[in-house]
Write an enzyme that holds these catalytic residues in place. Sequence first.
Site: not given
Ligand code: PGA
Length: 260
Positions: A9, A11, A98, A100, A170, A176, A216
Amino acid sequence: MRRKIIAGNWKMNKTANDAASLAQELAVQVRMSPDDRIDTIIAPAFPFLAQCARNINGVPGLFLAAQNCHTHTEGAYTGEVSVPMIASTGATHVIIGHSERRTLFGETDKMLHDKLHTVLHGGLTPIFCVGETLQERKAHEQATVIDRQMESTICHLSNEQLKRTIIAYEPVWAIGTGLTATPDQAQEMHALIRNIIANQYGHAVAEMISIVYGGSCNPSNAAGLFECSDIDGGLIGGASMKANDFMAIRNALIGQVHRI
Ligand code: PGA
């Protein structure tokens, strides 16, 4: 054996040339190390879908995802992108729910339920995200939260629809942050998700659904996570934007598939 999935992803990162060259580089690398048990998916931002589709075209097992979609298929929704538009670029998957989108853009379970159906009706594969926040985990509410998120969305699908859906666990506190869930923590939640599915759709169906971990995940912790019996791959953010890191995570998954 259920499909193993590695999805990146990107983003709201990269501009046209960078996105195109990353897609190109991944196309070359995936072509060089094919594995018919693994689906590799990249999710660039909307404006780059069509170009990335051209750059990965014809590479077996390499697919394109959008990061979001609108619930309506067309109409007066300025600034939004529909499932038919996404499909017309060559994308085959859509990330839905997601964290976010849920926290920063106010997407509710009801909206995500509708998006899930729109994606499936449009013939694309949803990658549907669930996960608890840090506060919820600290309050030991993670199981209740996942249960609620599943009940109001995934559990409304027919058998056939569910079989076409990928689920991503997740934990929001791991996204992140560099704080990865331990393999035990992740496995516990994946087993819980599979159990929710088994209770409603039966064990055989539950065993067919790919559930990937996100938060992460990186080249050093991927193998430990992928060893867990209910973890079928990863949804990768930060580490998916460097071809070598993403491929190293993919290699960890390939290694695991070969051990089964
Ligand atoms: P990340 O993000 O690997 O940077 O933690 C995962 C995601 O948001 O799908």
